[in-house]
Design an enzyme around this catalytic site. Sequence first.
Site, PDB file in Angstrom:
ATOM      1  N   HIS A  85       0.572  -1.164  -0.246  1.00  0.00           N
ATOM      2  CA  HIS A  85      -0.068  -0.060   0.423  1.00  0.00           C
ATOM      3  C   HIS A  85       0.837   1.239   0.231  1.00  0.00           C
ATOM      4  CE1 HIS A  85      -4.328  -2.076   0.646  1.00  0.00           C
ATOM      5  NE2 HIS A  85      -3.161  -2.674   1.637  1.00  0.00           N
ATOM      6  N   ASP A  94      -2.789 -10.533  -2.221  1.00  0.00           N
ATOM      7  CA  ASP A  94      -3.551  -9.846  -0.852  1.00  0.00           C
ATOM      8  C   ASP A  94      -4.933  -9.234  -1.767  1.00  0.00           C
ATOM      9  OD1 ASP A  94      -2.263  -8.170   1.821  1.00  0.00           O
ATOM     10  OD2 ASP A  94      -3.957  -7.427   1.036  1.00  0.00           O
ATOM     11  N   HIS A 118      -6.186  -7.310  -0.578  1.00  0.00           N
ATOM     12  CA  HIS A 118      -6.619  -5.591  -1.285  1.00  0.00           C
ATOM     13  C   HIS A 118      -6.037  -5.445  -2.552  1.00  0.00           C
ATOM     14  CE1 HIS A 118      -6.827  -5.915   3.485  1.00  0.00           C
ATOM     15  NE2 HIS A 118      -8.072  -5.813   2.910  1.00  0.00           N
ATOM     16  N   ASP A 178      -5.085 -13.207   3.472  1.00  0.00           N
ATOM     17  CA  ASP A 178      -6.058 -11.890   3.583  1.00  0.00           C
ATOM     18  C   ASP A 178      -7.629 -12.191   2.660  1.00  0.00           C
ATOM     19  OD1 ASP A 178      -5.014 -10.629   2.242  1.00  0.00           O
ATOM     20  OD2 ASP A 178      -5.277  -8.411   3.420  1.00  0.00           O
TER      21      ASP A 178
HETATM   22  C1  SP5 Z   1      -1.413  -5.511   4.222  1.00  0.00           C
HETATM   23  C2  SP5 Z   1      -2.320  -5.091   4.090  1.00  0.00           C
HETATM   24  O1  SP5 Z   1      -3.786  -6.134   4.636  1.00  0.00           O
HETATM   25  N1  SP5 Z   1      -3.623  -3.868   4.237  1.00  0.00           N
HETATM   26  C3  SP5 Z   1      -5.198  -3.490   4.733  1.00  0.00           C
HETATM   27  C4  SP5 Z   1      -5.381  -3.015   5.164  1.00  0.00           C
HETATM   28  C5  SP5 Z   1      -6.950  -2.877   5.362  1.00  0.00           C
HETATM   29  N2  SP5 Z   1      -7.603  -1.547   6.245  1.00  0.00           N
HETATM   30  C6  SP5 Z   1      -8.426  -1.278   6.348  1.00  0.00           C
HETATM   31  C7  SP5 Z   1      -9.434  -1.899   6.715  1.00  0.00           C
HETATM   32  C8  SP5 Z   1     -10.576  -1.158   6.625  1.00  0.00           C
HETATM   33  C9  SP5 Z   1     -11.875  -2.049   6.527  1.00  0.00           C
HETATM   34  N3  SP5 Z   1     -13.421  -1.438   6.760  1.00  0.00           N
HETATM   35  C10 SP5 Z   1     -13.597  -2.435   7.201  1.00  0.00           C
HETATM   36  C11 SP5 Z   1     -15.348  -2.259   6.769  1.00  0.00           C
HETATM   37  C12 SP5 Z   1     -16.864  -2.629   7.243  1.00  0.00           C
HETATM   38  N4  SP5 Z   1     -16.827  -3.635   5.546  1.00  0.00           N
HETATM   39 ZN    ZN Z   2      -4.473  -7.096   1.987  1.00  0.00          ZN
END
Ligand code: SP5
Ligand code: ZN
Length: 364
Positions: free
Chosen positions: A181, A218, A220, A305
């Site tokens: 990120h 990942d 994300h 994840d």
């Molecule tokens: C490296 C990595 O996996 N970073 C991921 C960071 C994600 N952080 C923000 C998550 C926001 C989650 N919001 C959830 C709302 C309900 N779905």
């Molecule tokens: Zn992630």
Amino acid sequence: MLAILYDPDSLLHKTVELLSSKLVPAFESPERLDAILKALHLSEYDLRSIQFSTTADAPRKARLLELASTNHNEGYIQHLQTVHDDWVKAGLIEREGHVLAECFTYPASTGKPLRPPKDLYARAGYYSFDLSSGVMSETYKAALASANLAFEGADMLLGVSETNPSQLDTIFALCRPPGHHCDGQRIGGYCYINNAAVAVATWRSKFPDARIAILDIDFHHGNGTQEIFYSDPKVMYVSIHGEDEYPYYTGAEDETGIESGRGFNINYPLKVGSSLDEYLEKLRSGLKHLSQHKPDFLIVSLGFDTFHGDPLGSFQIHTEDYGPIGRITRQTLLGIPALILLEGGYVIQHLGDNVLSFLKGWNH
Ligand code: SP5
Ligand code: ZN
């Protein structure tokens, strides 16, 4: 042959994040690495500890910073190094506290170039894009340790492409904190230094024309890695990730690269609840493109994840599924020196087994 690298200093970083308007311990925790190490210690894998902070080799230390500076701006690295101390000295936080940004940049109509604000407090916002990645006393040390594993891993693989091939063709770097990120000037998504970019810089310092494939699996989208290589035709970036999920503003299919980099960025957003079959279809397609790129080196940004029940993910992937994911990836790009970088994955109880399953498939 595969070797696995970790740095014990990775365990020192422990931070907080704002989730649902509550400040809580970050999902990205030292226990994640503990769980993976525990599983690997019980296995037969070649697991090596490399502690960056204790190396007496000053030129090598300087070299890491030099490589990082290829794709991270100088002010940003300086910020990572000093912000916690500066905030403590200014009385903004306690030594045990965490720096979290509150005010961010945005694209203003003034068209004025953005500059780091003079105000120490505001500067944290200039160098971050979310509130999930606090900076504590040991964060910089851990971020360097993590980036150093990418550097060491990339360096070890350089032997493979020379006349005297090394036995090692895969390095798995247990990077913590993760990297994908970070875009080289902002902290976010638990990431402080883009480890993949450090690996690319390492290979390029020896082979300036190296062709590189990055597979980001990942859950994300790796906005940072995409950003860094968006106009770069030598680096093909392929990502499979949750559609309309964090980091929200990137990861769409129509983001294909710019200028000479057009066509070298491929995003596969997948719907919430996607199954293994839907996942493998995208994986096969992405790998085909990466293979056609004729890479000299491969990076796999590996997050767990994607596991069903992950608090930050929503795919239906199970422990045994990481086997085929690893196997298909390795088979399609057989013979290409590969650096696997750990990214996310937050179901700690299953993290060790998920890693073992992936590696078993990789080594089939
Ligand atoms: C490296 C990595 O996996 N970073 C991921 C960071 C994600 N952080 C923000 C998550 C926001 C989650 N919001 C959830 C709302 C309900 N779905
Ligand atoms: Zn992630």
